[in-house]
Design a protein around this motif. Structure first.
Motif, short mmCIF file in Angstrom:
data_model
loop_
_atom_site.label_atom_id
_atom_site.label_comp_id
_atom_site.label_asym_id
_atom_site.label_seq_id
_atom_site.Cartn_x
_atom_site.Cartn_y
_atom_site.Cartn_z
N LEU A 1 1.44 -33.54 -50.09
CA LEU A 1 0.02 -33.18 -50.08
C LEU A 1 -0.78 -34.09 -49.15
O LEU A 1 -1.60 -33.61 -48.36
CB LEU A 1 -0.56 -33.21 -51.49
CG LEU A 1 -2.05 -32.89 -51.61
CD1 LEU A 1 -2.35 -31.48 -51.09
CD2 LEU A 1 -2.50 -33.03 -53.05
N ASP A 2 -0.54 -35.39 -49.22
CA ASP A 2 -1.26 -36.33 -48.34
C ASP A 2 -0.94 -36.06 -46.88
O ASP A 2 -1.80 -36.17 -46.01
CB ASP A 2 -0.91 -37.78 -48.69
CG ASP A 2 -1.53 -38.24 -49.99
OD1 ASP A 2 -2.47 -37.57 -50.48
OD2 ASP A 2 -1.07 -39.26 -50.53
N ALA B 1 6.52 -35.63 -44.18
CA ALA B 1 6.02 -36.54 -45.20
C ALA B 1 6.92 -37.78 -45.32
O ALA B 1 6.44 -38.91 -45.37
CB ALA B 1 5.91 -35.83 -46.55
N THR B 2 8.22 -37.56 -45.34
CA THR B 2 9.16 -38.68 -45.43
C THR B 2 9.02 -39.58 -44.21
O THR B 2 8.99 -40.81 -44.33
CB THR B 2 10.61 -38.17 -45.55
OG1 THR B 2 10.72 -37.40 -46.75
CG2 THR B 2 11.60 -39.31 -45.59
N ALA B 3 8.93 -38.98 -43.03
CA ALA B 3 8.81 -39.77 -41.80
C ALA B 3 7.55 -40.61 -41.78
O ALA B 3 7.53 -41.71 -41.22
CB ALA B 3 8.83 -38.84 -40.58
N LEU B 4 6.47 -40.11 -42.41
CA LEU B 4 5.21 -40.84 -42.43
C LEU B 4 5.07 -41.74 -43.66
O LEU B 4 4.12 -42.53 -43.75
CB LEU B 4 4.03 -39.85 -42.38
CG LEU B 4 3.95 -39.01 -41.11
CD1 LEU B 4 2.76 -38.06 -41.19
CD2 LEU B 4 3.86 -39.88 -39.87
N SER C 1 0.51 -45.04 -55.81
CA SER C 1 -0.42 -43.92 -55.67
C SER C 1 0.28 -42.64 -55.24
O SER C 1 -0.25 -41.55 -55.40
CB SER C 1 -1.53 -44.26 -54.67
OG SER C 1 -0.97 -44.52 -53.40
N CYS C 2 1.51 -42.75 -54.73
CA CYS C 2 2.26 -41.57 -54.32
C CYS C 2 2.83 -40.81 -55.52
O CYS C 2 3.36 -39.71 -55.37
CB CYS C 2 3.38 -41.95 -53.36
SG CYS C 2 4.81 -42.74 -54.16
N GLY C 3 2.73 -41.39 -56.71
CA GLY C 3 3.26 -40.75 -57.90
C GLY C 3 4.51 -41.42 -58.44
O GLY C 3 4.93 -41.16 -59.56
N TRP C 4 5.10 -42.32 -57.68
CA TRP C 4 6.28 -43.04 -58.12
C TRP C 4 5.96 -43.91 -59.32
O TRP C 4 4.90 -44.51 -59.41
CB TRP C 4 6.81 -43.91 -56.98
CG TRP C 4 7.88 -44.88 -57.38
CD1 TRP C 4 9.22 -44.64 -57.46
CD2 TRP C 4 7.70 -46.24 -57.76
NE1 TRP C 4 9.88 -45.77 -57.86
CE2 TRP C 4 8.96 -46.77 -58.05
CE3 TRP C 4 6.58 -47.07 -57.88
CZ2 TRP C 4 9.15 -48.08 -58.45
CZ3 TRP C 4 6.76 -48.37 -58.28
CH2 TRP C 4 8.03 -48.87 -58.55
#
Length: 154
Positions: A141-142, A133-136, A27-30
């Motif tokens: 956007l999320d 974002a990377t840390a979470l 769902s992240c786009g990957w």
């Protein structure tokens, strides 16, 4: 045509496209680069629920592992407490749903307060959104959406 992520819907029925392969996606786009050939005869014989999708699932598992290695770790004692709380609340929701609702209600305020404080402190550090974002383990956007939602909670 309506689009779906249900791979088995792309079998050519009612002029739908026919999928030739499966690949992992998130769902992240990957999207995985590996394609796993799709055998429609085997799908027809076994049914889509029994078809071997372990290839794309393994690709997705690896993606999640990679994401988790880049995220900030949750302290072990908190991880244990959260697992215990989740298990207990799941059981309570079945055995005593009203007690479960009271417990959830008792958690709402402290959780909202902790989220607000953490969101504000994370932004006060002036870290770039992509670092947060990377840390979470979220998309940019999320991450923005979540932190703004947490910061605005009463």
């Amino acid at each position: 045509m309506h689009q779906t992520t249900d791979w088995w819907a792309y079998d050519g029925t009612l002029h739908a496209p026919i999928a030739a392969a499966l690949r992992g996606a998130c769902s992240c786009g990957w999207r995985a680069t590996a394609l796993h050939a799709l055998d429609w005869q085997e799908v027809a014989a076994e049914g889509p629920d029994w078809y071997d999708t372990s290839g794309p699932e393994a690709d997705w598992d690896q993606h999640i592992t990679d994401i988790e290695h880049r995220t900030v770790p949750v302290p072990e004692d908190v991880t244990v407490l959260l697992a215990q709380l989740r298990a207990r609340l799941e059981t309570l929701a079945i055995d005593a749903p009203l007690a479960a609702l009271r417990a959830v209600a008792a958690l709402e305020y402290p959780l909202a307060e902790a989220a607000r404080t953490a969101a504000r402190n994370a932004r006060a550090d002036d870290q770039p959104w992509d670092t947060i974002a990377t840390a979470l383990g979220l998309t940019d956007l999320d991450t923005r959406t979540r932190l703004h939602r947490y910061a605005r909670r009463p």
